[in-house]
Design an enzyme around this catalytic site. Structure first.
Site, PDB file in Angstrom:
ATOM      1  N   ARG A 163     -32.211 -25.229 -48.165  1.00 36.44           N
ATOM      2  CA  ARG A 163     -33.006 -26.449 -48.323  1.00 36.44           C
ATOM      3  C   ARG A 163     -32.389 -27.619 -47.573  1.00 36.44           C
ATOM      4  O   ARG A 163     -33.076 -28.414 -46.940  1.00 36.44           O
ATOM      5  CB  ARG A 163     -33.154 -26.778 -49.807  1.00 36.44           C
ATOM      6  CG  ARG A 163     -33.990 -28.005 -50.100  1.00 36.44           C
ATOM      7  CD  ARG A 163     -34.205 -28.161 -51.588  1.00 36.44           C
ATOM      8  NE  ARG A 163     -32.935 -28.183 -52.312  1.00 36.44           N
ATOM      9  CZ  ARG A 163     -32.828 -28.240 -53.622  1.00 36.44           C
ATOM     10  NH1 ARG A 163     -33.922 -28.223 -54.372  1.00 36.44           N
ATOM     11  NH2 ARG A 163     -31.643 -28.256 -54.213  1.00 36.44           N
TER      12      ARG A 163
ATOM     13  N   GLY B 282     -27.946 -19.029 -50.828  1.00 34.22           N
ATOM     14  CA  GLY B 282     -27.206 -19.275 -52.051  1.00 34.22           C
ATOM     15  C   GLY B 282     -26.235 -18.132 -52.292  1.00 34.22           C
ATOM     16  O   GLY B 282     -25.721 -17.517 -51.352  1.00 34.22           O
TER      17      GLY B 282
ATOM     18  N   ILE C 240     -26.756 -15.104 -53.500  1.00 34.89           N
ATOM     19  CA  ILE C 240     -27.234 -13.798 -53.033  1.00 34.89           C
ATOM     20  C   ILE C 240     -27.206 -13.738 -51.509  1.00 34.89           C
ATOM     21  O   ILE C 240     -26.788 -12.736 -50.926  1.00 34.89           O
ATOM     22  CB  ILE C 240     -28.629 -13.507 -53.592  1.00 34.89           C
ATOM     23  CG1 ILE C 240     -28.551 -13.276 -55.108  1.00 34.89           C
ATOM     24  CG2 ILE C 240     -29.262 -12.288 -52.905  1.00 34.89           C
ATOM     25  CD1 ILE C 240     -29.889 -13.099 -55.785  1.00 34.89           C
TER      26      ILE C 240
ATOM     27  N   HIS D  71     -39.507  -3.961 -56.918  1.00 35.83           N
ATOM     28  CA  HIS D  71     -38.726  -5.058 -57.531  1.00 35.83           C
ATOM     29  C   HIS D  71     -37.531  -4.492 -58.301  1.00 35.83           C
ATOM     30  O   HIS D  71     -37.390  -4.689 -59.502  1.00 35.83           O
ATOM     31  CB  HIS D  71     -39.607  -5.915 -58.440  1.00 35.83           C
ATOM     32  CG  HIS D  71     -39.036  -7.287 -58.673  1.00 35.83           C
ATOM     33  ND1 HIS D  71     -39.809  -8.360 -59.028  1.00 35.83           N
ATOM     34  CD2 HIS D  71     -37.747  -7.758 -58.613  1.00 35.83           C
ATOM     35  CE1 HIS D  71     -39.044  -9.439 -59.170  1.00 35.83           C
ATOM     36  NE2 HIS D  71     -37.784  -9.085 -58.916  1.00 35.83           N
TER      37      HIS D  71
ATOM     38  N   GLY E 193     -34.202  -4.964 -57.137  1.00 40.12           N
ATOM     39  CA  GLY E 193     -32.976  -5.558 -56.611  1.00 40.12           C
ATOM     40  C   GLY E 193     -31.913  -5.752 -57.661  1.00 40.12           C
ATOM     41  O   GLY E 193     -30.716  -5.561 -57.411  1.00 40.12           O
TER      42      GLY E 193
END
Length: 316
Positions: free
Chosen positions: A173, A150, A152, A279, A281
């Site tokens: 997906r 996507g 990112i 965490h 990011g």
């Protein structure tokens, strides 16, 4: 008639917000504190406080009987999904698409380079006064696989371009064509894994991706490959990852873990070949200006009755 808008910023902190009087808004500041700023039943637009746990940000939803929009400040919305069953129909849940791309992509590259070039080993050597030289792996000439292509994932590929990778493969997906090349459907992932030196996870956490990186996934990765997770911890089966790390066959760089926060006694802290960041990011100096611009633009659309961006789902 006025509409309550709950925001985790003071109104004067966000340049470009719709004028409250002209838009018919009451801006209510709430950043997850114990007291609500007004009756939740009057809230129509709820901006979810950033970096607050599910047990803080979900409880107001049950009382928000006038709610039309939930706007997260995160790319993922999994922390809000427990509250979805309590909502009436027609509520739009929007994510912060675009806000975290730069920061998260920057961290992904940091984790890759630090892991491949052995930066943690150098830090330990500095602490003990040891000169730990020798050959290290390079990102140049490596094959990279991005799982979850996507915004990112695309931003990460932007930053990979100068590093002379041998190949960048993309999985999402469903398959599609891009200017950079094909995005492979998830069904083709097993065939792509054995070719990758670096596997980067940027997929959202859904029921389809929970535990995606299981023992079979890891077994298909080539010996010596690096797994990088900047997605969500539960995308990876921690027990299966530990089993591979303990053999020394794979290495990992993880910004997210399962469980999270990682307990002090958890074996993942001390597993061989793993680099862990807590965490981080998204939360950088790049976050706040992007978040405020996104929020001002989204509320301007809302005030004008225009379609919102970043709509992940609408309740039925």
């Amino acid at each position: 008639m006025t509409t309550d808008v709950w925001i985790p910023f003071e109104e004067d902190e966000i340049e470009g917000l719709p004028d409250a009087a002209a838009a018919g808004f009451n801006y209510r500041y709430w950043n997850g504190g114990p007291d609500y700023p007004a009756d939740p039943a009057d809230c129509a637009f709820y901006v979810v406080p950033y970096l607050k746990r599910t047990e803080v940000v979900v409880p107001p939803l049950a009382a928000m009987t006038s709610l039309e929009v939930i706007q997260t400040l995160s790319a993922g919305i999994d922390h809000m999904t427990p509250g979805i069953p309590s909502l009436g129909p027609g509520v739009q849940l929007c994510n912060a698409r675009g806000v975290h791309d730069a920061s998260t992509a920057e961290l992904a590259l940091t984790l890759i380079l630090a892991s491949l070039r052995g930066i943690p080993d150098f830090v330990e050597g500095q602490r003990t006064g040891e000169w730990r030289n020798g050959f290290r792996r390079a990102l140049a000439d490596s094959s990279v696989l991005i799982v979850g292509y996507g915004a990112i994932g695309s931003a990460i590929e932007d930053r990979l371009t100068p590093f002379e990778c041998a190949r960048v493969a993309r999985v999402a997906r469903s398959g599609r064509a891009t200017e950079r090349g094909p995005v492979h459907p998830l069904a083709e992932l097993p065939a792509l894994l054995p070719e990758a030196d670096v596997v980067i996870l940027t997929t959202p956490l859904t029921e389809a991706t929970r535990g995606l990186v299981n023992a079979d996934f890891l077994a298909r990765m080539k010996t010596g490959a690096l797994l990088v997770n900047v997605a969500r911890g539960p995308v990876v089966d921690t027990k299966a990852l530990l089993a591979e790390l303990d053999t020394g066959r794979l290495s990992a760089a993880l910004d997210v873990t399962d469980p999270e926060p990682l307990p002090q006694e958890h074996p993942l802290w001390h597993a061989p070949g793993v680099l862990i960041s807590p965490h981080v990011g998204g939360p950088t100096t790049a976050f706040w200006p992007r978040a405020k611009r996104m929020l001002a633009a989204q509320l301007t659309r809302y005030a004008a009755g225009e379609p919102l961006v970043g709509v992940v789902l609408t309740t039925e």
